[in-house]
Scaffold this active site. Structure first.
Site, PDB file in Angstrom:
ATOM      1  N   TYR A 122       0.828  -1.213   0.000  1.00  0.00           N
ATOM      2  CA  TYR A 122       0.000   0.000   0.000  1.00  0.00           C
ATOM      3  C   TYR A 122       0.862   1.262   0.000  1.00  0.00           C
ATOM      4  O   TYR A 122       0.508   2.260  -0.634  1.00  0.00           O
ATOM      5  CB  TYR A 122      -1.014  -0.021   1.152  1.00  0.00           C
ATOM      6  CG  TYR A 122      -2.227  -0.854   0.762  1.00  0.00           C
ATOM      7  CD1 TYR A 122      -3.250  -0.317   0.003  1.00  0.00           C
ATOM      8  CD2 TYR A 122      -2.292  -2.203   1.093  1.00  0.00           C
ATOM      9  CE1 TYR A 122      -4.334  -1.080  -0.404  1.00  0.00           C
ATOM     10  CE2 TYR A 122      -3.377  -2.983   0.696  1.00  0.00           C
ATOM     11  CZ  TYR A 122      -4.388  -2.406  -0.060  1.00  0.00           C
ATOM     12  OH  TYR A 122      -5.447  -3.165  -0.480  1.00  0.00           O
ATOM     13  N   GLN A 178     -15.475   3.665  -7.444  1.00  0.00           N
ATOM     14  CA  GLN A 178     -14.846   2.521  -6.779  1.00  0.00           C
ATOM     15  C   GLN A 178     -13.378   2.817  -6.508  1.00  0.00           C
ATOM     16  O   GLN A 178     -12.676   2.007  -5.922  1.00  0.00           O
ATOM     17  CB  GLN A 178     -14.926   1.291  -7.690  1.00  0.00           C
ATOM     18  CG  GLN A 178     -16.333   0.877  -8.024  1.00  0.00           C
ATOM     19  CD  GLN A 178     -16.341  -0.063  -9.233  1.00  0.00           C
ATOM     20  OE1 GLN A 178     -16.224  -1.276  -9.087  1.00  0.00           O
ATOM     21  NE2 GLN A 178     -16.466   0.480 -10.417  1.00  0.00           N
ATOM     22  N   ASN A 179     -12.909   3.969  -6.986  1.00  0.00           N
ATOM     23  CA  ASN A 179     -11.476   4.235  -6.917  1.00  0.00           C
ATOM     24  C   ASN A 179     -11.041   4.719  -5.546  1.00  0.00           C
ATOM     25  O   ASN A 179     -11.776   5.424  -4.852  1.00  0.00           O
ATOM     26  CB  ASN A 179     -11.086   5.271  -7.983  1.00  0.00           C
ATOM     27  CG  ASN A 179     -11.319   4.738  -9.382  1.00  0.00           C
ATOM     28  OD1 ASN A 179     -11.526   3.543  -9.552  1.00  0.00           O
ATOM     29  ND2 ASN A 179     -11.308   5.610 -10.366  1.00  0.00           N
ATOM     30  N   HIS A 234     -15.208   2.196  -2.112  1.00  0.00           N
ATOM     31  CA  HIS A 234     -14.105   1.341  -1.673  1.00  0.00           C
ATOM     32  C   HIS A 234     -13.077   2.057  -0.805  1.00  0.00           C
ATOM     33  O   HIS A 234     -11.972   1.557  -0.613  1.00  0.00           O
ATOM     34  CB  HIS A 234     -13.427   0.693  -2.884  1.00  0.00           C
ATOM     35  CG  HIS A 234     -14.300  -0.335  -3.567  1.00  0.00           C
ATOM     36  ND1 HIS A 234     -14.089  -0.795  -4.850  1.00  0.00           N
ATOM     37  CD2 HIS A 234     -15.392  -1.000  -3.116  1.00  0.00           C
ATOM     38  CE1 HIS A 234     -15.024  -1.695  -5.164  1.00  0.00           C
ATOM     39  NE2 HIS A 234     -15.823  -1.818  -4.136  1.00  0.00           N
ATOM     40  N   CYS A 268      -7.675   2.340  12.496  1.00  0.00           N
ATOM     41  CA  CYS A 268      -7.054   1.428  13.446  1.00  0.00           C
ATOM     42  C   CYS A 268      -7.671   0.040  13.286  1.00  0.00           C
ATOM     43  O   CYS A 268      -8.880  -0.117  13.257  1.00  0.00           O
ATOM     44  CB  CYS A 268      -7.213   1.909  14.872  1.00  0.00           C
ATOM     45  SG  CYS A 268      -6.332   0.799  15.986  1.00  0.00           S
ATOM     46  N   CYS A 273      -8.576  -0.723  17.643  1.00  0.00           N
ATOM     47  CA  CYS A 273      -9.562  -0.010  18.456  1.00  0.00           C
ATOM     48  C   CYS A 273     -10.593   0.653  17.559  1.00  0.00           C
ATOM     49  O   CYS A 273     -10.548   0.550  16.345  1.00  0.00           O
ATOM     50  CB  CYS A 273      -8.878   1.021  19.370  1.00  0.00           C
ATOM     51  SG  CYS A 273      -8.337   2.518  18.528  1.00  0.00           S
ATOM     52  N   CYS A 322      -1.480   3.379  15.574  1.00  0.00           N
ATOM     53  CA  CYS A 322      -2.621   4.186  16.019  1.00  0.00           C
ATOM     54  C   CYS A 322      -2.220   5.178  17.104  1.00  0.00           C
ATOM     55  O   CYS A 322      -1.540   4.792  18.066  1.00  0.00           O
ATOM     56  CB  CYS A 322      -3.712   3.242  16.537  1.00  0.00           C
ATOM     57  SG  CYS A 322      -5.131   4.104  17.239  1.00  0.00           S
ATOM     58  N   CYS A 352      -4.360   3.854  20.492  1.00  0.00           N
ATOM     59  CA  CYS A 352      -4.047   2.622  21.237  1.00  0.00           C
ATOM     60  C   CYS A 352      -2.679   2.028  20.915  1.00  0.00           C
ATOM     61  O   CYS A 352      -2.250   1.068  21.546  1.00  0.00           O
ATOM     62  CB  CYS A 352      -5.136   1.569  20.996  1.00  0.00           C
ATOM     63  SG  CYS A 352      -5.026   0.754  19.381  1.00  0.00           S
ATOM     64  N   ALA A 403     -11.202   7.160 -21.585  1.00  0.00           N
ATOM     65  CA  ALA A 403     -11.933   8.185 -20.831  1.00  0.00           C
ATOM     66  C   ALA A 403     -11.534   9.584 -21.279  1.00  0.00           C
ATOM     67  O   ALA A 403     -12.393  10.449 -21.488  1.00  0.00           O
ATOM     68  CB  ALA A 403     -11.662   8.003 -19.332  1.00  0.00           C
TER      69      ALA A 403
HETATM   70  P1  OAD Z   1     -10.748  -3.112 -13.410  1.00  0.00           P
HETATM   71  O1  OAD Z   1      -9.260  -3.178 -13.495  1.00  0.00           O
HETATM   72  O2  OAD Z   1     -11.494  -4.358 -13.124  1.00  0.00           O
HETATM   73  O3  OAD Z   1     -11.325  -2.515 -14.774  1.00  0.00           O
HETATM   74  C1  OAD Z   1     -10.765  -1.375 -15.344  1.00  0.00           C
HETATM   75  C2  OAD Z   1     -11.522  -1.046 -16.603  1.00  0.00           C
HETATM   76  O4  OAD Z   1     -10.958   0.141 -17.137  1.00  0.00           O
HETATM   77  C3  OAD Z   1     -11.413  -2.124 -17.696  1.00  0.00           C
HETATM   78  O5  OAD Z   1     -12.710  -2.410 -18.196  1.00  0.00           O
HETATM   79  C4  OAD Z   1     -10.531  -1.468 -18.752  1.00  0.00           C
HETATM   80  O6  OAD Z   1     -10.878  -1.861 -20.081  1.00  0.00           O
HETATM   81  C5  OAD Z   1     -10.863  -0.007 -18.523  1.00  0.00           C
HETATM   82  N1  OAD Z   1      -9.844   0.948 -19.024  1.00  0.00           N
HETATM   83  C6  OAD Z   1      -8.520   0.776 -19.214  1.00  0.00           C
HETATM   84  N2  OAD Z   1      -7.966   1.894 -19.677  1.00  0.00           N
HETATM   85  C7  OAD Z   1      -8.949   2.823 -19.790  1.00  0.00           C
HETATM   86  C8  OAD Z   1      -9.014   4.185 -20.209  1.00  0.00           C
HETATM   87  N3  OAD Z   1      -7.919   4.837 -20.620  1.00  0.00           N
HETATM   88  N4  OAD Z   1     -10.215   4.810 -20.197  1.00  0.00           N
HETATM   89  C9  OAD Z   1     -11.337   4.159 -19.782  1.00  0.00           C
HETATM   90  N5  OAD Z   1     -11.338   2.881 -19.366  1.00  0.00           N
HETATM   91  C10 OAD Z   1     -10.166   2.222 -19.365  1.00  0.00           C
HETATM   92  O7  OAD Z   1     -11.070  -1.953 -12.371  1.00  0.00           O
HETATM   93  P2  OAD Z   1     -12.425  -1.685 -11.562  1.00  0.00           P
HETATM   94  O8  OAD Z   1     -13.600  -2.054 -12.393  1.00  0.00           O
HETATM   95  O9  OAD Z   1     -12.332  -0.332 -11.007  1.00  0.00           O
HETATM   96  O10 OAD Z   1     -11.542  -3.135  -5.466  1.00  0.00           O
HETATM   97  O11 OAD Z   1     -12.270  -2.740 -10.404  1.00  0.00           O
HETATM   98  C11 OAD Z   1     -13.248  -2.821  -9.401  1.00  0.00           C
HETATM   99  C12 OAD Z   1     -12.588  -3.125  -8.077  1.00  0.00           C
HETATM  100  O12 OAD Z   1     -11.764  -4.301  -8.195  1.00  0.00           O
HETATM  101  C13 OAD Z   1     -11.638  -2.072  -7.584  1.00  0.00           C
HETATM  102  O13 OAD Z   1     -12.291  -1.004  -6.937  1.00  0.00           O
HETATM  103  C14 OAD Z   1     -10.769  -2.829  -6.637  1.00  0.00           C
HETATM  104  C15 OAD Z   1     -10.533  -4.086  -7.442  1.00  0.00           C
HETATM  105  O14 OAD Z   1     -10.271  -5.233  -6.701  1.00  0.00           O
HETATM  106  C16 OAD Z   1     -11.105  -2.770  -4.256  1.00  0.00           C
HETATM  107  O15 OAD Z   1     -10.055  -2.210  -4.085  1.00  0.00           O
HETATM  108  C17 OAD Z   1     -12.042  -3.123  -3.167  1.00  0.00           C
END
Ligand code: OAD
Length: 243
Positions: A67, A106-107, A124, A132, A135, A148, A151, A232
């Protein structure tokens, strides 16, 4: 602008309530890696080693290493034209008061905030908040030592891991906005991860048109009313401009 892009721009401009639903793809052109597909994080790393409560309990240092690496990477990235166009559409809607533009993401990269978006429904969490693990102390801004202040226990990244519930109130807010929108504008998400992915189906079931911008295949391809294949940055600013 293609005919489909023009149709999408018209639908967006005419909608009283819009939900913009984003995933990792909206940040791809800022240099943030996506999760799935070529170059995706889950191609290089195993989520079960790094993104579950069990992984953290087993080896918090390893999880933090990963991370911290992601924080460093994202900190060097800047919001792109798609993030800025969404923020501008939200500001414009606030001024005229004729419509709402609700951003559901989701980002965890905070690039929407850095572009000026406000009132974001964050399904997300955030890479830049700690919680923490021991706690009840709530969110704390990112701490270097990962301990933390209350704690002394381990802090954990303030993101949702596999098998965990979404942050309180966030999915409810997303579903409520989805049920009230006329257009659900989906940008850069594979649609693979529930419950988040379900909000597009909620919107469509309530009568909304679904517009999808993504250069690759997504789980929404067969249900989208307008499917725009492209990045995008190349598509989103153009079709939100007249909103
Ligand atoms: P993914 O990696 O599953 O999907 C990303 C999407 O972005 C794909 O469909 C790509 O084709 C598309 N992509 C790539 N380049 C792009 C661009 N320049 N413009 C537009 N689209 C583009 O990512 P998420 O759907 O966000 O969860 O994944 C969902 C969740 O899975 C995340 O939030 C994360 C991960 O595990 C957690 O962290 C809880």
């Amino acid at each position: 602008m293609t005919d489909d892009e023009r149709r999408a721009a018209e639908l967006l401009a005419a909608a009283r309530n819009v939900v913009v639903f984003t995933g990792a793809g909206v940040s791809a052109e800022s240099g943030v890696p996506t999760f799935r597909g070529a170059g995706g994080l889950w191609k290089q790393f195993r989520p079960e080693d790094l993104a579950t409560p069990h992984a953290f309990a087993r080896d918090p240092r390893l999880v933090w290493e990963w991370y911290d690496w992601r924080r460093g990477l994202v900190a060097k990235c800047k919001p792109n034209a798609a993030h800025h166009a969404i923020a501008a559409a939200q500001r414009a809607s606030g001024q005229t008061d004729k419509r709402t533009v609700t951003l559901v993401t989701q980002n965890v990269d905070d690039l929407h905030e850095r572009a000026g978006s406000q009132d974001i429904v964050k399904l997300h969490g955030s890479l830049f908040l700690d919680q923490c693990a021991q706690c009840a102390q709530g969110a704390q801004s990112a701490q270097v030592a990962h301990r933390c202040g209350n704690c002394g226990g381990w802090l954990r990244p303030g993101v949702v891991w596999f098998g965990e519930a979404l942050p309180e109130g966030q999915i409810e807010a997303a579903v409520e906005a989805a049920r009230e929108c006329q257009v659900c504008f989906v940008i850069g998400t594979s649609g693979a991860v529930y419950s988040a992915a379900g909000i597009v189906h909620e919107a469509q079931a309530a009568g909304a048109k679904v517009i999808v911008v993504d250069p690759g295949d997504t789980a929404y391809d067969s249900i989208a009313d307008i499917r725009l294949r492209g990045s995008a940055v190349t598509i989103v600013p153009g079709i939100l401009r007249d909103g």
